[in-house]
Write a protein that holds these residues in place. Sequence first.
Motif, PDB file in Angstrom:
ATOM      1  N   THR A  46       6.950 -10.983  -7.664  1.00 28.95           N
ATOM      2  CA  THR A  46       6.149 -10.627  -6.453  1.00 28.95           C
ATOM      3  C   THR A  46       6.845  -9.775  -5.576  1.00 28.95           C
ATOM      4  O   THR A  46       5.962  -8.824  -4.860  1.00 28.95           O
ATOM      5  CB  THR A  46       6.181 -12.005  -5.645  1.00 28.95           C
ATOM      6  OG1 THR A  46       7.548 -12.327  -4.988  1.00 28.95           O
ATOM      7  CG2 THR A  46       5.464 -13.219  -6.326  1.00 28.95           C
ATOM      8  N   MET A  47       8.069  -9.534  -5.596  1.00 22.43           N
ATOM      9  CA  MET A  47       8.953  -8.632  -4.703  1.00 22.43           C
ATOM     10  C   MET A  47       8.385  -7.208  -5.275  1.00 22.43           C
ATOM     11  O   MET A  47       8.214  -6.225  -4.595  1.00 22.43           O
ATOM     12  CB  MET A  47      10.538  -8.687  -4.640  1.00 22.43           C
ATOM     13  CG  MET A  47      10.716 -10.021  -3.996  1.00 22.43           C
ATOM     14  SD  MET A  47      12.327 -10.101  -4.214  1.00 22.43           S
ATOM     15  CE  MET A  47      13.208  -8.706  -3.154  1.00 22.43           C
ATOM     16  N   VAL A  48       8.680  -6.873  -6.811  1.00 21.31           N
ATOM     17  CA  VAL A  48       8.225  -5.637  -7.395  1.00 21.31           C
ATOM     18  C   VAL A  48       6.644  -5.409  -7.146  1.00 21.31           C
ATOM     19  O   VAL A  48       6.344  -4.214  -6.872  1.00 21.31           O
ATOM     20  CB  VAL A  48       8.427  -5.912  -8.871  1.00 21.31           C
ATOM     21  CG1 VAL A  48       8.081  -4.384  -9.454  1.00 21.31           C
ATOM     22  CG2 VAL A  48       9.909  -5.882  -9.076  1.00 21.31           C
ATOM     23  N   PHE A  49       5.889  -6.230  -7.144  1.00 22.62           N
ATOM     24  CA  PHE A  49       4.382  -6.202  -6.865  1.00 22.62           C
ATOM     25  C   PHE A  49       4.193  -5.668  -5.520  1.00 22.62           C
ATOM     26  O   PHE A  49       3.173  -4.989  -5.171  1.00 22.62           O
ATOM     27  CB  PHE A  49       3.551  -7.349  -7.322  1.00 22.62           C
ATOM     28  CG  PHE A  49       3.280  -7.900  -8.784  1.00 22.62           C
ATOM     29  CD1 PHE A  49       3.016  -6.552  -9.550  1.00 22.62           C
ATOM     30  CD2 PHE A  49       3.435  -9.136  -9.278  1.00 22.62           C
ATOM     31  CE1 PHE A  49       2.864  -6.710 -10.839  1.00 22.62           C
ATOM     32  CE2 PHE A  49       3.084  -9.139 -10.546  1.00 22.62           C
ATOM     33  CZ  PHE A  49       2.778  -8.027 -11.302  1.00 22.62           C
ATOM     34  N   ALA A  50       4.911  -6.039  -4.690  1.00 20.05           N
ATOM     35  CA  ALA A  50       4.951  -5.733  -3.088  1.00 20.05           C
ATOM     36  C   ALA A  50       5.217  -4.291  -3.050  1.00 20.05           C
ATOM     37  O   ALA A  50       4.571  -3.638  -2.375  1.00 20.05           O
ATOM     38  CB  ALA A  50       5.962  -6.810  -2.359  1.00 20.05           C
ATOM     39  N   ILE A  51       6.125  -3.736  -3.523  1.00 18.74           N
ATOM     40  CA  ILE A  51       6.444  -2.428  -3.706  1.00 18.74           C
ATOM     41  C   ILE A  51       5.492  -1.815  -4.256  1.00 18.74           C
ATOM     42  O   ILE A  51       5.311  -0.577  -3.596  1.00 18.74           O
ATOM     43  CB  ILE A  51       8.091  -2.178  -4.562  1.00 18.74           C
ATOM     44  CG1 ILE A  51       9.080  -2.966  -4.002  1.00 18.74           C
ATOM     45  CG2 ILE A  51       8.137  -0.783  -4.751  1.00 18.74           C
ATOM     46  CD1 ILE A  51      10.640  -2.736  -4.970  1.00 18.74           C
ATOM     47  N   MET A  52       4.775  -2.137  -5.468  1.00 22.52           N
ATOM     48  CA  MET A  52       3.821  -1.320  -5.753  1.00 22.52           C
ATOM     49  C   MET A  52       2.724  -1.305  -4.709  1.00 22.52           C
ATOM     50  O   MET A  52       1.926  -0.198  -4.678  1.00 22.52           O
ATOM     51  CB  MET A  52       3.392  -2.265  -7.159  1.00 22.52           C
ATOM     52  CG  MET A  52       2.231  -1.472  -7.745  1.00 22.52           C
ATOM     53  SD  MET A  52       1.100  -2.520  -8.928  1.00 22.52           S
ATOM     54  CE  MET A  52       0.029  -3.366  -7.412  1.00 22.52           C
ATOM     55  N   ILE A  53       2.398  -2.284  -4.232  1.00 23.55           N
ATOM     56  CA  ILE A  53       1.180  -2.284  -3.130  1.00 23.55           C
ATOM     57  C   ILE A  53       1.569  -1.556  -1.851  1.00 23.55           C
ATOM     58  O   ILE A  53       0.396  -0.787  -1.693  1.00 23.55           O
ATOM     59  CB  ILE A  53       0.923  -3.803  -2.602  1.00 23.55           C
ATOM     60  CG1 ILE A  53       0.426  -4.763  -3.745  1.00 23.55           C
ATOM     61  CG2 ILE A  53       0.187  -3.867  -1.558  1.00 23.55           C
ATOM     62  CD1 ILE A  53       0.098  -6.189  -3.371  1.00 23.55           C
ATOM     63  N   VAL A  54       2.497  -1.485  -1.516  1.00 23.23           N
ATOM     64  CA  VAL A  54       3.007  -0.267  -0.416  1.00 23.23           C
ATOM     65  C   VAL A  54       2.816   0.999  -0.674  1.00 23.23           C
ATOM     66  O   VAL A  54       2.365   1.608  -0.157  1.00 23.23           O
ATOM     67  CB  VAL A  54       4.495  -0.658   0.202  1.00 23.23           C
ATOM     68  CG1 VAL A  54       4.971   0.427   0.858  1.00 23.23           C
ATOM     69  CG2 VAL A  54       4.541  -2.024   0.564  1.00 23.23           C
ATOM     70  N   SER A  55       3.242   1.205  -2.201  1.00 20.28           N
ATOM     71  CA  SER A  55       2.952   2.599  -2.696  1.00 20.28           C
ATOM     72  C   SER A  55       1.655   2.929  -2.724  1.00 20.28           C
ATOM     73  O   SER A  55       1.339   4.152  -2.457  1.00 20.28           O
ATOM     74  CB  SER A  55       3.899   2.657  -4.180  1.00 20.28           C
ATOM     75  OG  SER A  55       5.113   2.490  -3.880  1.00 20.28           O
ATOM     76  N   LEU A  56       0.788   2.106  -3.177  1.00 16.67           N
ATOM     77  CA  LEU A  56      -0.477   2.343  -3.469  1.00 16.67           C
ATOM     78  C   LEU A  56      -1.385   2.456  -2.110  1.00 16.67           C
ATOM     79  O   LEU A  56      -2.209   3.365  -1.904  1.00 16.67           O
ATOM     80  CB  LEU A  56      -1.345   1.455  -4.287  1.00 16.67           C
ATOM     81  CG  LEU A  56      -1.664  -0.066  -3.943  1.00 16.67           C
ATOM     82  CD1 LEU A  56      -3.132   0.274  -3.086  1.00 16.67           C
ATOM     83  CD2 LEU A  56      -1.806  -0.963  -4.898  1.00 16.67           C
ATOM     84  N   LYS A  57      -1.107   1.924  -1.043  1.00 17.57           N
ATOM     85  CA  LYS A  57      -1.311   1.819   0.136  1.00 17.57           C
ATOM     86  C   LYS A  57      -1.096   3.340   0.925  1.00 17.57           C
ATOM     87  O   LYS A  57      -1.799   3.849   1.468  1.00 17.57           O
ATOM     88  CB  LYS A  57      -0.665   0.717   1.106  1.00 17.57           C
ATOM     89  CG  LYS A  57      -1.624   0.788   2.569  1.00 17.57           C
ATOM     90  CD  LYS A  57      -1.234  -0.576   3.094  1.00 17.57           C
ATOM     91  CE  LYS A  57      -1.859  -0.633   4.610  1.00 17.57           C
ATOM     92  NZ  LYS A  57      -3.593  -0.863   4.399  1.00 17.57           N
TER      93      LYS A  57
END
Length: 344
Positions: A46-57
Motif C-alpha cells: 500500500t505504501m508503494v502504491f501510494a508513491i505510484m499514485i502521487v507520481s501519477l497525480k
Amino acid sequence: MDLPMQPSGASSTSSSTETKVSELSKTSGLTRNAPMLGISLKVGSTMVFAIMIVSLKMTSETVPIGEIVFARNFFGMWPVLLMVMARGELMEAFRTTNIAGHLGRSMVGITAMVFSFTAFALLPLPDATAIGFATPLIVVVLAWAVLGETVRIYRWSAVLIGFGGIIVILSPHLGQGALEGKEAVGALCGALAACFAAMAMIFVRKLCESEKTSTIVTWFSGCATVLALLTLPIGWIWPSQAWIMPEAPIAWLLVLVGLAGGVGQILLTQSYRFADASTIAPFDYTNMIWAILLGWFLFSEIPVLEVVLGAGIVIAAGIFVIYREHRLGLDRTKNRRASTPSRV
C-alpha cells in the motif's frame, strides 16, 4: 444465517482453509505460514502504491491519462516478469487455454485503470481513495448476480450500509459550479472505476478455476500494455489528451509510476503467499492513511468531514464482509493474489 457463496466452499472449514494455505506454501517453496510477514508485505504494497499514485497525480498535470496508463503497464510489466522468472514459471506463465478470459479481464481492468487514474487526477487523494473502497462491496453484488453465489442478510446489510457510505463520500462533489463540475466528473470516474474493478475481480475469480496466478498476472501485464496503446488516437479527436514527449523530470516520474506499480503488485502477490485473505485484506484500508498524509503534505489537501465519515462507514462494511466470508470458510487468497487493484 449467511451461506457460502462458492459451491466448492460449501463444506469448507477453518482447518481446511489453513490446510490449503499450508499446501500453497509448500508448492511455492515456502516452509511455513507467516501472518506477520504477510501483513508487513501487504502494508508495504500500500505504501508503494501510494508513491505510484502521487507520481501519477503529478504527471497528470501535463501528461494525458492514456499515456500514464501505458507507462504504468509497460514499466510495471518488467518487475512482474522478473518475479515470475525468479519463481521459474516464465514459460508456464504464457501457456493458457483461456485467451478470451484473459482478454476480457484485461479490457475490464484497463478501463478501471483509466477511470481510476482520472479520478486521482481530478480529486483530492483521500476522496478518490475512499471511493475506491466500494470495489469489494460491488464484488459481492456481482458474485450474486453473475456467478450465482449465495448472499444472505448479513452481507446484504453490510453492502447496503457501505453504499450509503459511498453516497456520503460523493455528496461534497455533486455541485453545479465550475470547480464542483470538475470534481463531479472525478467522483463519477471514481465510482465507475470501482464498478469495473469489481468486474475484473469476477473475471479473476473465474480464471482462478483453471489458471495459475503467474499466468493471470503475466497475461494482464502484457495485454494491458497493448490495450493502453489504443488511447493514442484519442488525441487526434481530443487535443488535450494527445500524447506528448515529456521532459526528463516528468519522464522519470512516468517510469516511477510503472516501477512502483509493478513492485507494489509483487509485494501484494507475495503477501497472500504467507497468510489467507481474511488476515491480509483488511490492511488494504491503510491506503486511506497514506492518502490523507500525502494529500495534506504534498498537495495541501484536507479531507472534508463527509469524506472521513463516509470512508469510515465503507471501511467498516468492507471489514465486516471479510469477517463473514472468513466465518463461512470462503478463502479469497488465490483470487486476491491474481488480481490487480484498479488504481494500479
